[in-house]
Design a protein around this motif. Structure first.
Motif, PDB file in Angstrom:
ATOM      1  N   UNK A   1       0.702  -1.249   0.028  1.00  0.00           N
ATOM      2  CA  UNK A   1       0.177  -0.108  -0.118  1.00  0.00           C
ATOM      3  C   UNK A   1       0.835   1.368   0.038  1.00  0.00           C
ATOM      4  N   UNK A   2       1.945   1.345   0.818  1.00  0.00           N
ATOM      5  CA  UNK A   2       2.913   2.293   1.016  1.00  0.00           C
ATOM      6  C   UNK A   2       3.662   2.563  -0.741  1.00  0.00           C
ATOM      7  N   UNK A   3       4.037   1.377  -1.410  1.00  0.00           N
ATOM      8  CA  UNK A   3       4.396   1.600  -2.558  1.00  0.00           C
ATOM      9  C   UNK A   3       3.514   2.011  -3.777  1.00  0.00           C
ATOM     10  N   UNK A   4       2.144   1.752  -3.663  1.00  0.00           N
ATOM     11  CA  UNK A   4       1.200   2.172  -4.517  1.00  0.00           C
ATOM     12  C   UNK A   4       0.725   3.544  -4.351  1.00  0.00           C
ATOM     13  N   UNK A   5       0.462   3.876  -2.982  1.00  0.00           N
ATOM     14  CA  UNK A   5      -0.260   5.001  -2.583  1.00  0.00           C
ATOM     15  C   UNK A   5       0.597   5.709  -1.485  1.00  0.00           C
ATOM     16  N   UNK A   6       1.724   6.434  -1.646  1.00  0.00           N
ATOM     17  CA  UNK A   6       2.226   7.123  -0.472  1.00  0.00           C
ATOM     18  C   UNK A   6       1.739   8.417  -0.109  1.00  0.00           C
ATOM     19  N   UNK A   7       0.961   8.976  -0.942  1.00  0.00           N
ATOM     20  CA  UNK A   7       0.317  10.436  -0.646  1.00  0.00           C
ATOM     21  C   UNK A   7      -0.326  10.562   0.448  1.00  0.00           C
ATOM     22  N   UNK A   8      -1.440   9.709   0.711  1.00  0.00           N
ATOM     23  CA  UNK A   8      -1.988  10.111   1.986  1.00  0.00           C
ATOM     24  C   UNK A   8      -1.155   9.949   3.260  1.00  0.00           C
ATOM     25  N   UNK A   9      -0.154   9.176   3.106  1.00  0.00           N
ATOM     26  CA  UNK A   9       0.463   9.089   4.399  1.00  0.00           C
ATOM     27  C   UNK A   9       1.729  10.228   4.531  1.00  0.00           C
ATOM     28  N   UNK A  10       1.898  10.959   3.633  1.00  0.00           N
ATOM     29  CA  UNK A  10       2.930  12.024   3.739  1.00  0.00           C
ATOM     30  C   UNK A  10       2.729  13.004   4.806  1.00  0.00           C
ATOM     31  N   UNK A  11       1.593  13.806   5.052  1.00  0.00           N
ATOM     32  CA  UNK A  11       1.344  14.439   6.248  1.00  0.00           C
ATOM     33  C   UNK A  11       1.835  13.868   7.428  1.00  0.00           C
ATOM     34  N   UNK A  12       1.590  12.820   7.813  1.00  0.00           N
ATOM     35  CA  UNK A  12       1.698  11.870   9.297  1.00  0.00           C
ATOM     36  C   UNK A  12       3.207  11.836   9.110  1.00  0.00           C
ATOM     37  N   UNK A  13       3.767  11.117   7.877  1.00  0.00           N
ATOM     38  CA  UNK A  13       5.113  10.916   7.993  1.00  0.00           C
ATOM     39  C   UNK A  13       6.232  12.168   8.119  1.00  0.00           C
ATOM     40  N   UNK A  14       5.939  13.331   7.754  1.00  0.00           N
ATOM     41  CA  UNK A  14       6.602  14.432   7.496  1.00  0.00           C
ATOM     42  C   UNK A  14       6.816  14.727   9.112  1.00  0.00           C
ATOM     43  N   UNK A  15       5.878  14.391   9.975  1.00  0.00           N
ATOM     44  CA  UNK A  15       6.514  14.642  11.406  1.00  0.00           C
ATOM     45  C   UNK A  15       7.623  14.022  11.945  1.00  0.00           C
ATOM     46  N   UNK A  16       7.839  12.795  11.378  1.00  0.00           N
ATOM     47  CA  UNK A  16       8.948  12.044  11.641  1.00  0.00           C
ATOM     48  C   UNK A  16      10.113  12.380  10.808  1.00  0.00           C
ATOM     49  N   UNK A  17       9.906  12.444   9.442  1.00  0.00           N
ATOM     50  CA  UNK A  17      11.022  12.721   8.410  1.00  0.00           C
ATOM     51  C   UNK A  17      11.673  14.075   8.736  1.00  0.00           C
ATOM     52  N   UNK A  18      10.856  15.002   8.973  1.00  0.00           N
ATOM     53  CA  UNK A  18      11.370  16.497   9.247  1.00  0.00           C
ATOM     54  C   UNK A  18      12.482  16.383  10.362  1.00  0.00           C
ATOM     55  N   UNK A  19      11.955  15.729  11.401  1.00  0.00           N
ATOM     56  CA  UNK A  19      12.923  15.743  12.599  1.00  0.00           C
ATOM     57  C   UNK A  19      14.234  14.999  12.360  1.00  0.00           C
ATOM     58  N   UNK A  20      13.978  13.956  11.370  1.00  0.00           N
ATOM     59  CA  UNK A  20      15.048  13.005  11.022  1.00  0.00           C
ATOM     60  C   UNK A  20      16.052  13.779  10.255  1.00  0.00           C
ATOM     61  N   UNK A  21      15.317  14.681   9.200  1.00  0.00           N
ATOM     62  CA  UNK A  21      16.264  15.264   8.519  1.00  0.00           C
ATOM     63  C   UNK A  21      17.088  16.410   8.938  1.00  0.00           C
ATOM     64  N   UNK A  22      16.692  16.955  10.042  1.00  0.00           N
ATOM     65  CA  UNK A  22      17.463  17.820  11.149  1.00  0.00           C
ATOM     66  C   UNK A  22      18.699  17.301  11.621  1.00  0.00           C
ATOM     67  N   UNK A  23      18.501  16.031  11.685  1.00  0.00           N
ATOM     68  CA  UNK A  23      19.670  15.045  12.456  1.00  0.00           C
ATOM     69  C   UNK A  23      20.396  14.399  11.645  1.00  0.00           C
ATOM     70  N   UNK A  24      19.810  14.296  10.360  1.00  0.00           N
ATOM     71  CA  UNK A  24      20.587  13.287   9.356  1.00  0.00           C
ATOM     72  C   UNK A  24      20.721  14.201   8.145  1.00  0.00           C
ATOM     73  N   UNK A  25      21.972  14.709   7.727  1.00  0.00           N
ATOM     74  CA  UNK A  25      22.199  15.461   6.538  1.00  0.00           C
ATOM     75  C   UNK A  25      21.926  14.705   5.378  1.00  0.00           C
ATOM     76  N   UNK A  26      22.130  13.345   5.219  1.00  0.00           N
ATOM     77  CA  UNK A  26      22.183  12.557   3.983  1.00  0.00           C
ATOM     78  C   UNK A  26      20.617  12.205   3.751  1.00  0.00           C
ATOM     79  N   UNK A  27      19.902  12.410   4.584  1.00  0.00           N
ATOM     80  CA  UNK A  27      18.426  11.926   4.576  1.00  0.00           C
ATOM     81  C   UNK A  27      17.506  12.674   3.331  1.00  0.00           C
ATOM     82  N   UNK A  28      17.026  12.012   2.435  1.00  0.00           N
ATOM     83  CA  UNK A  28      16.323  12.765   1.059  1.00  0.00           C
ATOM     84  C   UNK A  28      15.413  13.783   1.868  1.00  0.00           C
TER      85      UNK A  28
END
Length: 237
Positions: free
Chosen positions: A22-49
């Motif tokens: 489901x995440x491979x086929x339809x990642x869009x609806x999961x983006x708002x919730x995922x950004x709460x984690x990915x933004x925090x990780x991006x601040x700590x890991x420079x190599x994170x896309x």
């Protein structure tokens, strides 16, 4: 592997295969919730896309691949560990019950959060399941102990070899000393025998000389007596 363990692994992997697809086929609806984690990780890991959808798809691909491996018992333990690692950001992003304003939503998200915690516990057990065989830690410890025993045995063998070599050397030295003593004794015996023979020869020579001298004196007396007798037999003129 038992049938029960095979079935349990398949059931544990099913949710991750489904959720990963489901995440491979339809990642869009999961983006708002995922950004709460990915933004925090991006601040700590420079190599994170920065592409959150790409991260969601990568996490989904990991769950599909590891889920299939777990279900088919192909590198099952590493697969379970990978699923456990992927479940942590998924749970932190998708079930943030502490941020819910609605009581009903908070209860629902709490149930899903605890459900994922239970899945995490099952994955940890699966990652540690050695199916009755010795685990990596035990094998490593056993290998270390075996290496120590082998090293001690080799040291004992080396010590014994050195002692045997020393004993052989001492034995050869003692044998050489014995041979030298025997040779010296033989020399002394031969010298004594030679000396005894010389002494015996000298004594015999002295006896022979005495006998010869005695015979000479007897002969002189006989000659003298014969001379006197001859003179007495001649008539005087």
């Amino acid at each position: 592997m038992s049938l029960l363990r095979t079935a349990a692994r398949g059931m544990l992997a099913s949710m991750f295969i489904y959720g990963g697809l489901d995440a491979l086929r339809n990642p869009g609806p999961k983006v708002p919730n995922a950004e709460a984690v990915t933004d925090e990780l991006a601040d700590r890991i420079d190599q994170l896309p920065d592409d959150t959808e790409a991260l969601i798809r990568a996490n989904g691909a990991l769950q599909v691949g590891a889920g299939v491996c777990l279900a088919t018992n192909t590198f099952a333990r590493p697969a379970a560990a990978a699923l456990a690692a992927s479940l942590v950001p998924t749970t932190a992003a998708g079930h943030r019950f502490w941020e819910s304003d609605s009581e009903a939503t908070r209860v629902q998200q709490t149930i899903h959060f605890l459900k994922n915690v239970g899945l995490l516990g099952g994955l940890i057990i699966a990652a540690m399941d050695t199916e009755g065989e010795p685990g990596v830690a035990w094998r490593a410890q056993h290998a270390i102990e075996h290496s120590k025993l082998l090293a001690d045995h080799q040291k004992e063998v080396a010590d014994l070899t050195a002692e045997v070599a020393k004993a052989k050397t001492e034995s050869k030295a003692a044998e050489s000393r014995v041979k030298a003593a025997e040779a010296a004794a033989d020399t002394r015996v031969k010298a004594a025998q030679t000396k005894a023979a010389v002494i015996a020869t000298a004594k015999q020579a002295r006896r022979d000389a005495k006998l010869a001298a005695k015979a000479g004196r007897g002969l002189s007396r006989v000659v003298g007596l014969a001379g006197r007798t001859a003179r007495a037999a001649v008539p005087p003129y």
